[in-house]
Design an enzyme around this catalytic site. Structure first.
Site, mmCIF file in Angstrom:
data_model
loop_
_atom_site.group_PDB
_atom_site.id
_atom_site.type_symbol
_atom_site.label_atom_id
_atom_site.label_comp_id
_atom_site.label_asym_id
_atom_site.label_seq_id
_atom_site.Cartn_x
_atom_site.Cartn_y
_atom_site.Cartn_z
ATOM 1 N N HIS A 56 -115.725 -30.991 47.284
ATOM 2 C CA HIS A 56 -116.013 -31.944 46.125
ATOM 3 C C HIS A 56 -114.673 -32.463 45.469
ATOM 4 O O HIS A 56 -113.596 -31.696 45.907
ATOM 5 C CB HIS A 56 -117.067 -31.406 45.231
ATOM 6 C CG HIS A 56 -116.435 -30.093 44.485
ATOM 7 N ND1 HIS A 56 -116.395 -28.827 45.385
ATOM 8 C CD2 HIS A 56 -116.158 -29.913 43.103
ATOM 9 C CE1 HIS A 56 -116.018 -27.939 44.364
ATOM 10 N NE2 HIS A 56 -115.907 -28.416 43.137
ATOM 11 N N HIS A 58 -113.197 -32.135 42.261
ATOM 12 C CA HIS A 58 -112.634 -31.352 41.299
ATOM 13 C C HIS A 58 -111.087 -31.000 41.757
ATOM 14 O O HIS A 58 -110.926 -30.464 42.805
ATOM 15 C CB HIS A 58 -113.308 -30.061 40.826
ATOM 16 C CG HIS A 58 -114.559 -30.649 39.987
ATOM 17 N ND1 HIS A 58 -115.387 -29.652 39.682
ATOM 18 C CD2 HIS A 58 -114.810 -31.755 39.468
ATOM 19 C CE1 HIS A 58 -116.634 -30.194 38.994
ATOM 20 N NE2 HIS A 58 -116.051 -31.807 38.685
ATOM 21 N N ASP A 60 -109.097 -28.644 40.930
ATOM 22 C CA ASP A 60 -108.822 -27.039 41.710
ATOM 23 C C ASP A 60 -109.527 -26.969 42.964
ATOM 24 O O ASP A 60 -109.393 -25.640 43.643
ATOM 25 C CB ASP A 60 -109.754 -26.022 40.508
ATOM 26 C CG ASP A 60 -111.170 -26.146 40.475
ATOM 27 O OD1 ASP A 60 -111.714 -27.132 40.685
ATOM 28 O OD2 ASP A 60 -111.825 -24.931 40.262
ATOM 29 N N HIS A 61 -109.916 -27.993 43.754
ATOM 30 C CA HIS A 61 -110.354 -27.885 45.121
ATOM 31 C C HIS A 61 -109.404 -28.909 45.919
ATOM 32 O O HIS A 61 -109.565 -29.106 47.060
ATOM 33 C CB HIS A 61 -111.866 -28.239 45.336
ATOM 34 C CG HIS A 61 -112.559 -27.006 44.680
ATOM 35 N ND1 HIS A 61 -113.307 -26.163 45.594
ATOM 36 C CD2 HIS A 61 -112.806 -26.768 43.465
ATOM 37 C CE1 HIS A 61 -114.161 -25.345 44.844
ATOM 38 N NE2 HIS A 61 -113.762 -25.580 43.469
ATOM 39 N N HIS A 114 -123.535 -29.926 41.016
ATOM 40 C CA HIS A 114 -121.983 -29.503 40.488
ATOM 41 C C HIS A 114 -121.376 -31.006 40.140
ATOM 42 O O HIS A 114 -120.848 -31.197 39.120
ATOM 43 C CB HIS A 114 -121.417 -28.558 41.027
ATOM 44 C CG HIS A 114 -120.103 -28.228 40.593
ATOM 45 N ND1 HIS A 114 -119.946 -27.541 39.374
ATOM 46 C CD2 HIS A 114 -118.803 -28.174 40.962
ATOM 47 C CE1 HIS A 114 -118.555 -27.175 39.183
ATOM 48 N NE2 HIS A 114 -118.109 -27.756 40.192
ATOM 49 N N ASP A 133 -118.703 -25.221 44.933
ATOM 50 C CA ASP A 133 -118.939 -24.745 43.670
ATOM 51 C C ASP A 133 -120.599 -24.790 43.592
ATOM 52 O O ASP A 133 -121.191 -25.138 42.411
ATOM 53 C CB ASP A 133 -118.374 -25.447 42.881
ATOM 54 C CG ASP A 133 -116.834 -24.921 42.609
ATOM 55 O OD1 ASP A 133 -116.562 -23.845 43.466
ATOM 56 O OD2 ASP A 133 -116.141 -25.253 41.689
ATOM 57 N N HIS A 171 -115.065 -19.524 43.969
ATOM 58 C CA HIS A 171 -114.619 -18.877 43.082
ATOM 59 C C HIS A 171 -114.979 -17.362 43.154
ATOM 60 O O HIS A 171 -116.205 -16.906 43.636
ATOM 61 C CB HIS A 171 -114.977 -19.305 41.709
ATOM 62 C CG HIS A 171 -114.411 -20.714 41.448
ATOM 63 N ND1 HIS A 171 -113.389 -20.836 40.965
ATOM 64 C CD2 HIS A 171 -114.863 -22.117 41.716
ATOM 65 C CE1 HIS A 171 -112.825 -22.086 40.590
ATOM 66 N NE2 HIS A 171 -114.119 -22.843 41.073
#
Length: 255
Positions: A56, A58, A60-61, A114, A133, A171
């Protein structure tokens, strides 16, 4: 099983992961939270990065994609619905599409909720799932761009994978998830057993994933939203599963 995996920490609490095909030498990073830990993992394993499989959009990915692509000239595969929000994409995929990492063959599963276009990757021959996530051990992602009904359907898809599937999430949240889950099902014996296991892993400085789908089905309250006793305990007897899920997720948001 032919695939090899290597798990490592990124950022504050993200997981980085490599999946490697020893037959061809191909290696994929599942997401790219940041470049340096991926480079360190490649150096340690001696593997060569050929692909990045994105779950996805985001940051942080995805933050490490540009640097890794520039260095390795690797292929970037991303969810079709979110491709415009992810840089350096070479190929877009969605529900039912096939993705190959060397000779390893994965199937794409749409798991929105998400984010609107979140996808997961399932490698059936190797009994491996990479769920980003959407699903965490004893937890699930926040419902940000979707709605509870959508997220419940996505979790149900993952729950339907074979029991012996090992899944990797994005995570390390398991201990915190367990603390909350005990408020929903304080008498769940499978949850109590998982809590003991996680305490030992954490004390030893080890990651709490992968976990199996079978274990999650028994202990993860979000995957049990269609359990009649659980619904009754929440004052939602007879309600649709997605409404029970929504109540559990909302309680976690406030926890």
């Amino acid at each position: 099983m032919t695939a090899q995996t290597y798990l490592f920490p990124c950022l504050k609490d993200n997981f980085g992961l490599l999946i490697h095909d020893p037959a061809t030498g191909a290696t994929a990073a599942i997401d790219a939270p940041e470049a340096a830990p991926v480079e360190a993992a490649l150096k340690k394993t001696g593997w060569r990065l050929t692909d990045i499989l994105v779950t996805h959009h985001h940051g942080d990915h995805t933050a490490g994609i540009g640097e890794l692509k520039a260095h390795h000239k690797c292929r970037v595969v991303a969810p079709r619905i979110e491709a415009q929000r992810i840089a350096h994409v070479d190929e877009t995929v969605g529900q039912g599409d096939t993705v190959k990492v060397g000779a390893l063959e994965g199937r794409v599963i749409d798991t929105p909720g998400h984010t609107a276009g979140h996808i997961s990757y399932f490698f059936p021959a190797d009994k491996l799932a990479f769920v980003g996530d959407t699903l965490f051990s004893i937890g699930c992602g926040r419902v940000i761009e979707g709605n509870p009904e959508m997220m419940w359907r996505s979790l149900a898809k993952l729950r339907d994978l074979p029991d012996d599937t090992s899944f990797y999430c994005g995570h390390e949240y398991t201990q915190a998830n367990i603390r909350f889950a005990k408020t929903i099902e304080p008498d769940n014996k499978a949850l109590a057993a998982r809590a003991e296991e996680v305490a030992k892993l954490t004390a030893a400085g080890k990651p709490t994933i992968p976990a199996t789908i079978a274990a999650e089905k028994a202990a993860n309250p979000y995957l049990r939203a269609d359990n009649a006793e659980l619904a009754k305990s929440l004052g939602l007897a007879g309600s649709p599963a997605w409404k029970v899920f929504a109540e559990i997720r909302e309680r976690k948001n406030r926890f």
